[in-house]
Scaffold this active site. Sequence first.
Site, short mmCIF file in Angstrom:
data_model
loop_
_atom_site.label_atom_id
_atom_site.label_comp_id
_atom_site.label_asym_id
_atom_site.label_seq_id
_atom_site.Cartn_x
_atom_site.Cartn_y
_atom_site.Cartn_z
N LYS A 1 0.82 -1.21 0.00
CA LYS A 1 0.00 0.00 0.00
C LYS A 1 0.86 1.27 0.00
CE LYS A 1 -3.83 -2.27 2.33
NZ LYS A 1 -4.71 -2.30 3.52
N CYS B 1 -8.55 -2.83 9.48
CA CYS B 1 -8.98 -2.08 8.31
C CYS B 1 -9.37 -0.64 8.63
CB CYS B 1 -10.14 -2.79 7.63
SG CYS B 1 -9.69 -4.41 7.01
FE1 SRM Z 1 -9.00 -4.32 4.85
C1 SRM Z 1 -9.13 -7.66 4.51
C2 SRM Z 1 -12.19 -4.16 4.10
C3 SRM Z 1 -8.61 -1.03 4.50
C4 SRM Z 1 -6.01 -4.50 6.61
N1 SRM Z 1 -10.33 -5.72 4.34
C5 SRM Z 1 -10.15 -7.07 4.24
C6 SRM Z 1 -11.38 -7.73 3.62
C7 SRM Z 1 -11.20 -7.78 2.14
C8 SRM Z 1 -11.78 -9.10 4.23
C9 SRM Z 1 -11.25 -10.33 3.57
O1 SRM Z 1 -10.03 -10.44 3.29
O2 SRM Z 1 -12.05 -11.23 3.34
C10 SRM Z 1 -12.47 -6.68 4.03
C11 SRM Z 1 -13.71 -6.62 3.14
C12 SRM Z 1 -14.92 -6.34 3.98
C13 SRM Z 1 -16.13 -6.07 3.20
O3 SRM Z 1 -17.12 -6.83 3.34
O4 SRM Z 1 -16.16 -5.10 2.47
C14 SRM Z 1 -11.63 -5.43 4.14
N2 SRM Z 1 -10.15 -2.90 4.29
C15 SRM Z 1 -11.49 -2.98 4.09
C16 SRM Z 1 -12.10 -1.62 3.88
C17 SRM Z 1 -13.29 -1.63 2.93
C18 SRM Z 1 -12.49 -1.00 5.23
C19 SRM Z 1 -13.37 0.21 5.14
O5 SRM Z 1 -14.45 0.13 5.72
O6 SRM Z 1 -13.00 1.21 4.53
C20 SRM Z 1 -10.87 -0.87 3.37
C21 SRM Z 1 -10.68 -1.00 1.88
C22 SRM Z 1 -9.51 -0.21 1.42
C23 SRM Z 1 -9.32 -0.16 -0.07
O7 SRM Z 1 -10.07 0.55 -0.73
O8 SRM Z 1 -8.37 -0.77 -0.56
C24 SRM Z 1 -9.76 -1.64 4.07
N3 SRM Z 1 -7.53 -3.03 5.38
C25 SRM Z 1 -7.64 -1.67 5.23
C26 SRM Z 1 -6.62 -1.02 5.99
C27 SRM Z 1 -6.47 0.47 6.14
C28 SRM Z 1 -5.57 1.05 5.12
O9 SRM Z 1 -5.01 0.35 4.27
O10 SRM Z 1 -5.40 2.25 5.17
C29 SRM Z 1 -5.87 -2.01 6.60
C30 SRM Z 1 -4.72 -1.79 7.60
C31 SRM Z 1 -3.47 -1.34 6.96
C32 SRM Z 1 -2.64 -2.51 6.52
O11 SRM Z 1 -2.86 -3.01 5.43
O12 SRM Z 1 -1.81 -2.94 7.30
C33 SRM Z 1 -6.45 -3.28 6.20
N4 SRM Z 1 -7.68 -5.86 5.43
C34 SRM Z 1 -6.57 -5.71 6.19
C35 SRM Z 1 -6.06 -7.00 6.53
C36 SRM Z 1 -4.81 -7.29 7.39
C37 SRM Z 1 -3.57 -7.26 6.58
C38 SRM Z 1 -2.37 -7.67 7.40
O13 SRM Z 1 -1.30 -7.15 7.13
O14 SRM Z 1 -2.48 -8.52 8.26
C39 SRM Z 1 -6.93 -7.95 5.96
C40 SRM Z 1 -6.83 -9.48 6.03
C41 SRM Z 1 -5.80 -10.04 5.13
O15 SRM Z 1 -5.26 -9.37 4.25
O16 SRM Z 1 -5.53 -11.22 5.30
C42 SRM Z 1 -7.93 -7.20 5.28
FE1 SF4 Z 2 -11.23 -5.70 8.03
FE2 SF4 Z 2 -13.18 -5.18 9.69
FE3 SF4 Z 2 -13.30 -7.34 8.14
FE4 SF4 Z 2 -11.60 -7.26 10.16
S1 SF4 Z 2 -13.82 -7.17 10.34
S2 SF4 Z 2 -11.13 -7.89 8.03
S3 SF4 Z 2 -11.00 -5.16 10.23
S4 SF4 Z 2 -13.36 -5.23 7.45
#
Ligand code: SRM
Ligand code: SF4
Length: 582
Positions: free
Chosen positions: A217, A482
């Site tokens: 990212k 997230c």
């Molecule tokens: Fe996220 C996974 C939603 C920003 C860290 N994230 C997911 C998934 C796709 C679940 C999945 O893997 O099955 C979620 C989808 C939920 C849904 O039903 O929509 C999801 N993440 C989101 C969003 C939509 C949250 C929001 O409400 O805004 C954000 C979408 C961003 C985008 O447009 O790309 C989102 N996710 C983030 C952030 C914040 C950021 O990047 O600024 C993080 C933390 C920063 C980071 O990456 O370290 C983040 N998401 C994760 C992780 C943990 C990654 C890790 O390093 O462990 C997962 C799980 C994974 O990747 O295994 C994940």
């Molecule tokens: Fe991301 Fe929230 Fe789903 Fe956890 S519960 S993976 S923080 S969207």
Amino acid sequence: MSDTPEAAAKPLHKNEQLKAESNFLRGHILRDLEDTSSGTIPEDSAQLTKFHGIYPQDDRDLRAQRRKEGKEKAYIFMARVRVPGGVCTPRQWLALDAIADAHGNGTLKITNRQSFQLHGVIKSELRPAIHEVNLELLDTLAACGDVNRNVMCNPNPHLSGLHAETLAIAKETADRLLPRTRAYHELWVDETLVAGGAPAEEEEPMYGRTYLPRKFKIVFAIPPSNDVDVFAHDLGFIAITDGDGRLAGFDVTVGGGMGMSHNQLETYPRLAEVLGFCLPGQVADVAEKIVTVQRDFGDRTNRKHARFKYTVADRGLVWIRQEVERRLGWELGSARRFEFTDTGDRYGWTEGPNGDSHFTLFIENGRVKDAAKAALREIAKVHRGDFRLTPNQHLMIASVSPAERPRIEALLREHVLDTAHRATGLRLNAMACVALPTCGLALAESERYLPDLVTQLDAEVEAAGLRDDAIVIRMTGCPNGCGRPFLAEIGFVGKAPGKYNMYLGAAFNGSRMNTLYKVSVAAADIVPVVRPLLRSYAAERLPGERFGDFAIRVGLVSPTGTPADFHDKAQEKPAPEGDAQA
Ligand code: SRM
Ligand code: SF4
């Protein structure tokens, strides 16, 4: 590709073979999409569709009922639309609005990385939906998967030239790091993909056949605003100005990330560190070389240790800098000074230097639905400027000319959108991730619960005389982070249904993470726990003191010392991930 002896001894994660054998992300996606015997796709294809911006999910609210009825889960898909810097046209807005209605659940979700998400798309609607997205010159390519994701940029055009220049560099960087595979176009745009078949005669010059070990990212911040939360990301560029306010270059930050797993101490959120300085024209090269360092040295054996933050933590900043400079063939400059004030959005009207103005609309947790969605449709029909998605899940109606402004003002008034930002400072600085019912990893509610919690806390805030005090509160349904909860002054991280770990003490400007304050707080106990904290903050704070700083000064928590500060000391057993509402 990691060269550490330990990594060499461990087998590669199975996804590495999957990627290598996928014929540049084709795999069996087409075959599995065309299979009408199930509403979802098998795991291998699910891993590969992520690179195309698509996640298979199911409506978790319906799980129990469907099981009782002996039916398969209520399968749906989420598609994430990449919007570099968060800028889109009114025409694109209208198209997405219509696509959400025609093929999704009728809502548009603005994410905190300036993308759109379409939720609730059933399998048979997926290809038409993505096809239509592409017709509007948007795409979902690399919005997810082990590649560079949507590149974020501070969206405030009132910063004028500096912003426009930074946005252009952000877009150039995004283009440079896009996968080159034709698979996406074949599958979703031209619809010419032949299932299986001979490996395509193409290559990924930068990524190679196995892409990156994990997601990557990048963000661009323009001080004094840290709305992109620059320290939460793998790679950050902080705009630095010269004495005349012109863009001099960027400080480069590396190694940030939020995700962790409860009670797995080897996983932890981490703040990015400043690596050095580069000129505007050097940014895309710096980004590319840093990505290749992670490509070659990231851990491909363990996906819980595969983010760049662990490569930086394990090898150290000095090593990373030497390796990046070796690949660049020149040295980064010394980091310059920058100062961030806050991570929030500036709501309401702001005036631009060229006479245009911009209206930032508060949209709770980025969920555009119902009356607000209909109102924004009317605005999009007449708006001549653009729309900008903010890193806090809100929306800027940008570049409104003086001639256009009365009409936009009238529409905002007519649809009662002009007062949304008169909420408390707590609500205006609240952010929740999606969580239930679509997120398969959620352990607890988030988007559907935080607004109610804030309503309850608003009463406490008002009683304590803190109505207009900005306090950053964030919630996530699990520790993946997230909603960037570890950078909140008050953070809640889902532990089990109705239970949250509570964190305190992050800096208001996003430069310090918080620390675990209480373990497994029941939803019903949150207000009684927070009430005395707000009261003592109101009574005892120093002039100008932020809540996070106060929490540390009076000893509610110590500043984060080690990764263990994020984990339960009690080592309680959490509910298995994804099983909160089986
Ligand atoms: Fe996220 C996974 C939603 C920003 C860290 N994230 C997911 C998934 C796709 C679940 C999945 O893997 O099955 C979620 C989808 C939920 C849904 O039903 O929509 C999801 N993440 C989101 C969003 C939509 C949250 C929001 O409400 O805004 C954000 C979408 C961003 C985008 O447009 O790309 C989102 N996710 C983030 C952030 C914040 C950021 O990047 O600024 C993080 C933390 C920063 C980071 O990456 O370290 C983040 N998401 C994760 C992780 C943990 C990654 C890790 O390093 O462990 C997962 C799980 C994974 O990747 O295994 C994940
Ligand atoms: Fe991301 Fe929230 Fe789903 Fe956890 S519960 S993976 S923080 S969207």
